[in-house]
Design an enzyme around this catalytic site. Structure first.
Site, mmCIF file in Angstrom:
data_model
loop_
_atom_site.group_PDB
_atom_site.id
_atom_site.type_symbol
_atom_site.label_atom_id
_atom_site.label_comp_id
_atom_site.label_asym_id
_atom_site.label_seq_id
_atom_site.Cartn_x
_atom_site.Cartn_y
_atom_site.Cartn_z
ATOM 1 N N HIS A 393 0.820 -1.213 0.000
ATOM 2 C CA HIS A 393 0.000 0.000 0.000
ATOM 3 C C HIS A 393 0.857 1.267 0.000
ATOM 4 O O HIS A 393 0.583 2.199 0.765
ATOM 5 C CB HIS A 393 -0.944 0.018 1.213
ATOM 6 C CG HIS A 393 -1.827 -1.184 1.289
ATOM 7 N ND1 HIS A 393 -2.318 -1.691 2.472
ATOM 8 C CD2 HIS A 393 -2.313 -1.989 0.315
ATOM 9 C CE1 HIS A 393 -3.059 -2.760 2.223
ATOM 10 N NE2 HIS A 393 -3.068 -2.966 0.928
HETATM 11 C C1 LIG Z 1 0.104 -7.501 -4.697
HETATM 12 C C2 LIG Z 1 -0.819 -6.401 -4.293
HETATM 13 C C3 LIG Z 1 -1.922 -6.678 -3.489
HETATM 14 C C4 LIG Z 1 -2.782 -5.659 -3.102
HETATM 15 N N1 LIG Z 1 -3.919 -5.974 -2.413
HETATM 16 C C5 LIG Z 1 -4.829 -5.007 -2.160
HETATM 17 C C6 LIG Z 1 -6.106 -5.325 -1.605
HETATM 18 O O1 LIG Z 1 -6.457 -6.481 -1.390
HETATM 19 N N2 LIG Z 1 -6.968 -4.297 -1.328
HETATM 20 C C7 LIG Z 1 -6.631 -2.990 -1.567
HETATM 21 O O2 LIG Z 1 -7.430 -2.114 -1.255
HETATM 22 N N3 LIG Z 1 -5.439 -2.674 -2.127
HETATM 23 C C8 LIG Z 1 -4.557 -3.643 -2.463
HETATM 24 N N4 LIG Z 1 -3.391 -3.329 -3.103
HETATM 25 C C9 LIG Z 1 -3.141 -1.908 -3.416
HETATM 26 C C10 LIG Z 1 -3.986 -1.356 -4.551
HETATM 27 O O3 LIG Z 1 -4.278 -2.330 -5.517
HETATM 28 C C11 LIG Z 1 -3.240 -0.175 -5.181
HETATM 29 O O4 LIG Z 1 -2.919 0.741 -4.177
HETATM 30 C C12 LIG Z 1 -4.055 0.538 -6.237
HETATM 31 O O5 LIG Z 1 -4.450 -0.344 -7.250
HETATM 32 C C13 LIG Z 1 -3.214 1.670 -6.802
HETATM 33 O O6 LIG Z 1 -3.906 2.275 -7.859
HETATM 34 P P1 LIG Z 1 -3.190 3.389 -8.721
HETATM 35 O O7 LIG Z 1 -4.193 3.862 -9.690
HETATM 36 O O8 LIG Z 1 -2.545 4.360 -7.827
HETATM 37 O O9 LIG Z 1 -1.989 2.684 -9.479
HETATM 38 P P2 LIG Z 1 -1.887 1.326 -10.273
HETATM 39 O O10 LIG Z 1 -3.078 0.498 -9.991
HETATM 40 O O11 LIG Z 1 -0.545 0.763 -9.994
HETATM 41 O O12 LIG Z 1 -2.016 1.749 -11.815
HETATM 42 C C14 LIG Z 1 -1.009 2.392 -12.531
HETATM 43 C C15 LIG Z 1 -1.185 2.085 -14.002
HETATM 44 O O13 LIG Z 1 -0.360 2.952 -14.776
HETATM 45 C C16 LIG Z 1 0.389 2.193 -15.696
HETATM 46 N N5 LIG Z 1 1.630 2.924 -15.931
HETATM 47 C C17 LIG Z 1 2.560 3.273 -15.019
HETATM 48 N N6 LIG Z 1 3.540 3.987 -15.596
HETATM 49 C C18 LIG Z 1 3.216 4.101 -16.893
HETATM 50 C C19 LIG Z 1 3.861 4.737 -18.021
HETATM 51 N N7 LIG Z 1 5.001 5.402 -17.879
HETATM 52 N N8 LIG Z 1 3.246 4.647 -19.224
HETATM 53 C C20 LIG Z 1 2.067 3.976 -19.360
HETATM 54 N N9 LIG Z 1 1.427 3.377 -18.335
HETATM 55 C C21 LIG Z 1 1.999 3.434 -17.123
HETATM 56 C C22 LIG Z 1 0.565 0.847 -15.050
HETATM 57 O O14 LIG Z 1 0.828 -0.155 -16.019
HETATM 58 C C23 LIG Z 1 -0.799 0.664 -14.389
HETATM 59 O O15 LIG Z 1 -1.734 0.153 -15.301
HETATM 60 C C24 LIG Z 1 -2.519 -4.326 -3.497
HETATM 61 C C25 LIG Z 1 -1.409 -4.041 -4.307
HETATM 62 C C26 LIG Z 1 -0.571 -5.057 -4.725
HETATM 63 C C27 LIG Z 1 0.578 -4.724 -5.632
#
Ligand SMILES: Cc1cc2nc3c(=O)[nH]c(=O)nc-3n(C[C@H](O)[C@H](O)[C@H](O)COP(=O)(O)OP(=O)(O)OC[C@H]3O[C@@H](n4cnc5c(N)ncnc54)[C@H](O)[C@@H]3O)c2cc1C
Length: 459
Positions: A393
């Site tokens: 997280h």
């Molecule tokens: C293994 C794991 C288990 C988890 N379990 C839980 C859970 O059970 N419950 C919960 O609430 N949270 C959980 N989390 C945390 C939660 O899933 C994340 O905090 C949340 O999804 C983050 O969302 P985000 O939009 O910030 O980023 P992300 O979901 O990481 O999305 C970022 C996106 O941007 C893309 N990207 C990045 N850089 C570039 C670039 N330069 N060019 C093009 N595309 C790019 C990536 O490919 C990705 O698709 C977990 C996380 C992990 C890794």
């Protein structure tokens, strides 16, 4: 660990749906994030979700994201609840409802037995819109700036460089590590750090990449006297049928997680919000399909993971080079303060206390973590330092706020740049009391109104 796929990490995460404590959002508002108090974000949590038990004052009933209650029937979890009662901990009917604190049944982002990721819930239904183009296998490499105005994005795909112009704004949603990376690659960040890696600074914003905070967790684990239902379902022939049934019909053991409960607890009564979460598990982390005569079964076990919800330690994300394909350097800096060492140690002690209660006797075999040799505080601290891991997280490296280190204003706009917002976990000012995916979805839901210039939903 991140999900490099449509839907991002919501496409690979554990699917736990936890909003956090109302006090988390009230703290955000108190610290300068105007518009983000609990009363103000609640309508957005509600607009996001369809809670299977229906709409009420706290829950949504018509949103794109499906949220279901736990369906696990392993009797072990009833025993955990009895143990919690023995230890005088409260129980909450719905930790995403009126009261978060206490033990409660887990909630998951699952629809018809399958993962309901951000891509499933929000992107797929919008794919046919004429004003949406999705590019896959594309790496955004830079925000194109004209002076201090964001004009578009540069990206590479199949070895070619492309430019897209923004009619109004550029919205970054690259996640905690990649949004700060992209800002820095574009010359937005700590000027002295940017010069170190050969990038000409355009906007000096020292907070970019700082303030990294994450949930740290360790294992409290026991062997199980007799194998449980998940172990039985993992026999290869059954597991294959279970998975086929889950895939085709969306029902059966293949759609149920070997987890059932969460708990959000305060190690000290006077705290405003819980500082420890327990993640329960009715199976060992390395459970695998087994088959007599082919692959021996694993020894069944169960446990809980105390998670430190509000660490003081702060890490940092830095560029290693100006090449966008080079991964960033991540310095977690866990356990840097006495408060953090003490809190996670307390969490282990509370976990052990519950795991050692009479109600669990019929299930409980030998303790395998921390293990009987770990008794004193010093031994526990050494165990934590040896085995603690991230609960995945990380957040807050482009934190919104009003302080010196704030990267975004409370409308998620990058300070000092026109036409650029960050909308992902990096925008969180600090950690909430639980898994953060629900919070990220809420931020995105609210951001949609901010971008469109709509009035906020009534608090
Ligand atoms: C293994 C794991 C288990 C988890 N379990 C839980 C859970 O059970 N419950 C919960 O609430 N949270 C959980 N989390 C945390 C939660 O899933 C994340 O905090 C949340 O999804 C983050 O969302 P985000 O939009 O910030 O980023 P992300 O979901 O990481 O999305 C970022 C996106 O941007 C893309 N990207 C990045 N850089 C570039 C670039 N330069 N060019 C093009 N595309 C790019 C990536 O490919 C990705 O698709 C977990 C996380 C992990 C890794």
């Amino acid at each position: 660990m991140r999900g490099k796929v449509l839907g991002g990490s919501s496409s690979i995460n554990v699917m736990a749906y936890v909003r956090g404590h109302r006090g988390d959002y009230d703290r955000w508002a108190r610290n300068g994030c105007t518009g983000w108090s609990y009363a103000e974000v609640l309508p957005y949590f509600k607009r996001c979700e369809t809670w299977e038990k229906g709409e009420n004052a706290w829950r949504g009933g018509r949103g794109p994201l499906s949220v279901i209650d736990s369906r696990n029937r392993d009797p072990l979890f009833e025993a955990w609840l009895d143990a919690a009662r023995e230890a005088d901990w409260p129980f909450t009917e719905d930790y995403n409802g009126k009261e978060q604190e206490g033990f409660g049944l887990g909630q998951w982002t699952i629809r018809n037995g399958r993962r309901c990721s951000a891509a499933v819930a929000f992107l797929r239904p919008a794919l046919s819109r004429p004003n949406l183009t999705v590019e896959i296998n594309a790496l955004a490499t830079r925000v194109i700036l004209e002076g201090t105005r964001a004009r578009g994005v540069e990206y590479t795909s199949a070895g070619r460089i492309h430019h897209v112009a923004a009619a109004r704004e550029v919205l970054l949603a690259g996640g905690v590590f990649n949004s700060p990376q992209l800002l820095m690659l574009s010359g937005i960040g700590d000027a002295s750090h940017l010069r170190e890696v050969g990038i000409q600074p355009k906007v000096n914003l020292p907070g970019v990449g700082r303030n990294l905070q994450d949930h740290l967790t360790v294992d409290v684990h026991h062997l199980r006297r007799a194998p449980g239902p998940f172990h039985a379902a993992m026999r290869l022939d059954r597991a294959a049928l279970n998975m086929a049934r889950a895939y085709v019909l969306g029902t059966g053991p293949g759609t149920v997680l070997p987890s059932h409960l969460h708990a959000f607890l305060k190690t000290r009564r006077e705290l405003a919000v819980p500082d420890i979460q327990f993640l329960f598990r009715g199976a060992p982390p390395r459970a695998y399909p087994w088959l007599p005569g082919i692959k021996p079964a694993y020894a069944d076990s169960f446990g809980l993971r105390p998670v430190m919800l509000h660490p003081e330690s702060r890490g940092v994300v830095r560029l290693r080079s100006s090449d966008p394909s080079t991964p960033v350097r991540i310095v977690q800096n866990f356990l840097a303060t006495e408060h953090d060492v003490r809190t996670i140690r307390e969490g282990v002690k509370l976990g052990r206390d519950i795991a050692g209660r009479k109600s669990l006797e019929q299930f409980r075999g030998r303790e395998t973590a921390p293990g009987p040799e770990c008794r004193t505080d010093a031994e526990l601290d050494a165990f934590v330092r040896r085995t603690a891991i991230t609960a995945h997280h990380p957040c807050a490296m482009c934190a919104m706020g009003t302080g010196e280190d704030a990267v975004l204003d409370p409308s998620l706009r990058v300070r000092g740049v026109d036409g650029l917002r960050v909308i992902d976990a990096s925008a969180m000012p600090d950690l909430v009391s639980g898994n953060i995916n629900a919070c990220v979805m809420m931020i995105a839901e609210k951001a949609a109104d901010l971008v469109l210039g709509k009035l906020p939903l009534p608090a």
